[in-house]
Scaffold this motif. Structure first.
Motif, mmCIF file in Angstrom:
data_model
loop_
_atom_site.group_PDB
_atom_site.id
_atom_site.type_symbol
_atom_site.label_atom_id
_atom_site.label_comp_id
_atom_site.label_asym_id
_atom_site.label_seq_id
_atom_site.Cartn_x
_atom_site.Cartn_y
_atom_site.Cartn_z
ATOM 1 N N PRO A 45 0.392 -1.032 -0.044
ATOM 2 C CA PRO A 45 -0.037 0.282 0.375
ATOM 3 C C PRO A 45 0.599 0.909 -0.224
ATOM 4 N N ASP A 46 0.579 2.152 -0.877
ATOM 5 C CA ASP A 46 1.464 3.523 -0.676
ATOM 6 C C ASP A 46 1.101 4.328 0.705
ATOM 7 N N ASN A 47 0.623 3.918 1.549
ATOM 8 C CA ASN A 47 0.869 4.118 2.787
ATOM 9 C C ASN A 47 2.106 3.829 3.377
ATOM 10 N N ALA A 48 2.561 2.613 3.201
ATOM 11 C CA ALA A 48 3.472 2.466 3.847
ATOM 12 C C ALA A 48 5.440 2.270 2.867
ATOM 13 N N LEU A 49 4.512 3.577 1.721
ATOM 14 C CA LEU A 49 5.912 4.080 1.475
ATOM 15 C C LEU A 49 6.389 5.188 1.972
ATOM 16 N N THR A 50 7.190 5.655 3.166
ATOM 17 C CA THR A 50 7.723 6.401 3.153
ATOM 18 C C THR A 50 9.350 6.978 2.959
ATOM 19 N N MET A 51 9.285 8.265 3.160
ATOM 20 C CA MET A 51 10.360 8.641 2.872
ATOM 21 C C MET A 51 11.354 8.501 3.781
#
Length: 525
Positions: A45-51
């Motif tokens: 999920p997109d919310n798992a990809l954090t900078m």
């Protein structure tokens, strides 16, 4: 009538043309080289990809996003990938991870298939640019940074020297091979560990230590075959061999005869320097016939060897290999080609130079292992090919293969390749060979959907159980379909291994998918 007949012929011709076009298109797809590494899943999920927090001093090749391994089934979100070039890059990355409370893992060629090269939301050190090689001809050793690939090492050593121990193909990095304690075609030498003189290691706090069998030996036993959980391998001093000339021989045998042939002919003959056995994957002779390949040392001290050549006809090889997935007829054709045709196209480099064409096939030691297997990579994004490996005591090989044959025939396993190699008793902490054993290497096709994954999970657990019934173990660099009980049964020292991990890395800086999946299952370690 004439018009009807003419129209019928036209329709038939159009149908044949369409069929030919379809066959041609299918063949093209099966023979095509991959445009990029496969990345099959799982979805993240997109919310798992954090900078990650900014660190401009680090040589990031990727920030946030996901990574995967060659199985294409291990997509994992990470904070980023650091393209390591120097020891300072490694030290800076470790310091950054400590400050940010992040995990660190090391990645090479990404051929371990169970997330061993990365941890979820961690920092990945891409070691492939950390690859210097220095040869000490007088000592017959080389000092190699851990990101160097065996393919490049062979080109540096050739024509005078050769690798003593590595896998049967050259795509892997030295650090990865040490981290799994790999082995290959040299049945006399055995695993990589037996060729190591010393290792330089960077620990979690950034300090550097030297380890060997006699110096910091406990750490050494956990670094070799330790899956990157105890420190970063900076460089290794490794023994090398003379690049001797071999006569390549092959013969077809019944698998029932192999243990006796190995004991009385191969193991007993010191001039046989390399060996491997390919088992039939064709339905008519499934796991019963074996092509036995042996390499016999020849006395040709003054022959001048040409540069090593890459594998030829990769597209044709890929086509034949992928056609074998299309049904029993093609699987039989693939085995027939290996038995009757493949050797006729074998490159006998030394024979040609020595003017002995038509007699024996002569090759240098480097050549059989100088294979980057490009024909195993494809654009078939609906499927993937998975490695397994099982180690069984030498007296129990036939019973294991008999059980495996029955299992695979019952469940319709699409087995693409099967080979037998040799391992010796090892002394590392997480030891796959507590006694002399044969290794059985399997290459199995699966679809990448849930049904394919579930079928592979069941097959893996069944094979792990069969290996246990034969007194054997399974290799850990592959998919994590086995459960904690199977892991404990095969590796009774696993609790001690995880306890040593805490001792050498108390802040748990180094991690990976294997550790995250299983360490918590052993709360008492």
């Amino acid at each position: 009538m004439t018009k009807w007949f003419t129209r019928r012929k036209a329709i038939g011709a159009a149908g044949l043309a369409a069929a030919a076009a379809w066959i041609g298109n299918e063949a093209y797809g099966l023979a095509s080289a991959p445009l990029a590494p496969k990345d099959c899943g799982p979805l993240v999920p997109d919310n798992a990809l954090t900078m990650p927090p900014e660190a401009t001093s680090l040589p990031w090749s990727q920030r946030a996003g996901t990574v995967n391994d060659v199985s294409c089934l291990s997509r994992t979100p990470v904070k980023g990938v650091v393209a390591v070039k120097t020891e300072k890059d490694i030290a800076d990355a470790l310091a950054y991870a400590r400050d940010q409370g992040l995990k660190v893992s090391m990645a090479g060629a990404l051929h371990s298939m169970g997330g061993h090269a990365f941890a979820r939301d961690g920092v990945v050190l891409d070691m492939t640019g950390f690859n210097a090689v220095t040869v000490n001809a007088e000592a017959r050793t080389m000092t190699v940074q851990s990101g160097a690939r065996w393919h490049d090492i062979q080109n540096i050593l050739h024509p005078r020297f050769a690798v003593k121990a590595m896998q049967s193909s050259d795509v892997f990095t030295v650090g990865g091979s040490i981290s799994v304690n790999a082995h290959g075609m040299d049945h006399q030498v055995g695993a990589v560990e037996r060729t190591l003189r010393r290792l330089r290691i960077m620990l979690a706090d950034g300090s550097i230590v030297t380890v060997s069998r006699s110096e910091n030996s406990d750490l050494y036993r956990h670094i070799v075959g330790g899956y990157g959980l105890f420190g970063v391998i900076l460089e290794a001093e490794i023994e090398i061999a003379d690049n001797v000339v071999y006569e390549s021989r092959r013969r077809l045998i019944d698998i029932a005869d192999f243990p006796k042939i190995f004991a009385e002919e191969i193991a007993a003959e010191p001039d046989i320097g390399l060996f491997y056995g390919h088992l039939s994957t064709a339905p008519g002779s499934f796991l019963r016939e074996m092509l036995l390949y042996t390499y016999h040392r020849q006395d040709l001290p003054d022959v001048k060897l040409p540069p090593l050549a890459d594998v030829s006809s990769a597209g044709l090889r890929r086509l034949v290999f992928n056609l074998s997935k299309q049904g029993s007829l093609f699987a039989e054709a693939k085995w027939y080609a290996e038995k009757e045709l493949e050797h006729k196209f074998e490159s006998c480099t030394v024979s040609e130079i020595a003017g002995r064409t038509g007699e024996a096939c002569l090759v240098s030691r480097n050549e059989p292992m100088h294979d980057s297997v490009p024909y195993l990579f494809n654009n078939l994004n609906y499927e993937t090919d998975i490695l397994h490996e099982y180690f069984v005591p030498r007296t129990n090989l036939l019973s294991f293969i008999d059980r495996m044959r029955a299992l695979m025939q019952k469940n319709g396993t699409l087995l693409l390749n099967a080979s037998v190699r040799v391992v010796h008793k090892e002394e590392i902490a997480l030891n796959y060979a507590p006694e002399e054993a044969f290794s059985v290497v399997l290459y199995v096709n699966q679809t990448v959907d849930e049904a394919g994954i579930e079928k592979m999970r069941g097959l893996t657990r069944d094979l792990v159980d069969l290996a246990h019934l034969s007194g054997g173990r399974f290799f850990l660099p592959y998919q994590r379909h086995y459960d904690a009980m199977q892991l404990k049964r095969a590796y009774p020292m696993i609790s001690d291994f995880f306890a040593a991990k805490k001792r050498f890395d108390p802040r748990q800086l180094f991690s990976n998918g294997f550790y995250e999946a299983y360490a918590a299952e052993f709360p008492g370690y």
